[in-house]
Design an enzyme around this catalytic site. Structure first.
Site, PDB file in Angstrom:
ATOM      1  N   VAL A   1       0.840  -1.201   0.000  1.00 33.23           N
ATOM      2  CA  VAL A   1       0.000   0.000   0.000  1.00 33.23           C
ATOM      3  C   VAL A   1       0.877   1.253   0.000  1.00 33.23           C
ATOM      4  CG1 VAL A   1      -1.789   1.297   1.237  1.00 33.23           C
ATOM      5  CG2 VAL A   1      -1.916  -1.201   1.113  1.00 33.23           C
ATOM      6  N   CYS A   2       1.922   1.261   0.794  1.00 33.04           N
ATOM      7  CA  CYS A   2       2.818   2.419   0.838  1.00 33.04           C
ATOM      8  C   CYS A   2       3.484   2.636  -0.522  1.00 33.04           C
ATOM      9  CB  CYS A   2       3.885   2.238   1.907  1.00 33.04           C
ATOM     10  SG  CYS A   2       3.227   2.155   3.589  1.00 33.04           S
ATOM     11  N   SER A   3       3.886   1.565  -1.170  1.00 38.99           N
ATOM     12  CA  SER A   3       4.507   1.676  -2.490  1.00 38.99           C
ATOM     13  C   SER A   3       3.548   2.308  -3.483  1.00 38.99           C
ATOM     14  CB  SER A   3       4.942   0.292  -2.984  1.00 38.99           C
ATOM     15  OG  SER A   3       5.963  -0.224  -2.169  1.00 38.99           O
TER      16      SER A   3
ATOM     17  N   MET B   1       2.990   6.155  -2.525  1.00 39.09           N
ATOM     18  CA  MET B   1       4.114   7.025  -2.877  1.00 39.09           C
ATOM     19  C   MET B   1       4.255   7.136  -4.395  1.00 39.09           C
ATOM     20  SD  MET B   1       5.081   8.241  -0.029  1.00 39.09           S
ATOM     21  CE  MET B   1       3.566   7.934   0.867  1.00 39.09           C
TER      22      MET B   1
END
Length: 151
Positions: free
Chosen positions: A43-45, A48
């Site tokens: 999710v963070c990938s 960002m």
């Protein structure tokens, strides 16, 4: 968690092992703080990568984007290189989570919660949002907040 109308706490964090970023040095610009749990998580990938694609839109509002997590500067560097990110990822690493705690988004599990803050050119929070940890909050709220700032 800090809310609209609160003064954004100042901080200095490493963007790389050799470079620091100080929030107060960005006075005169709008600032987007994107707190996230960890480099390399799916999710963070995605989050960002989306913000990387939105940089040109943020810049139209005189806004600087800063990603913040408790990962170290070397981890951020590798993540940014692999994902070809063109904005600073700041290491809230030591003392661990200190800035996340100032903004009220430090999780007891030792990571930053997924939270967004839009700070105006005078250092006042104009919008904040806490997202479920497993959901990408997208960019609509950021853009709406930037549109509503009267510079």
């Amino acid at each position: 968690m800090l809310q609209k109308g609160d003064t954004a706490p100042d901080f200095t964090l490493n963007a790389t092992p050799e470079k620091t970023v100080t929030l107060s040095a960005l006075k005169g610009k709008n600032v987007i703080l994107a707190f996230y749990p960890a480099d390399w998580s799916p999710v963070c990938s995605d989050q960002m990568a989306l913000y990387n694609e939105m940089l040109q839109y943020f810049e139209k509002y005189n806004a600087v984007l800063l990603g913040i997590s408790v990962d170290g500067a070397w981890c951020h560097h590798a993540f940014a290189m692999a994902r070809q990110l063109h904005f600073d990822l700041l290491a809230d690493f030591e003392p661990k989570g200190e800035v996340s705690k100032l903004y009220g988004v430090y999780e007891t599990t030792g990571v930053s919660r997924r939270a967004l803050f839009v700070i105006d050119a005078n250092g006042i929070i104009q919008w904040s949002y806490l997202s479920p940890i497993n959901e990408n909050p997208g960019a609509d709220g950021i853009l709406n907040a930037l549109e509503n700032i009267k510079n």
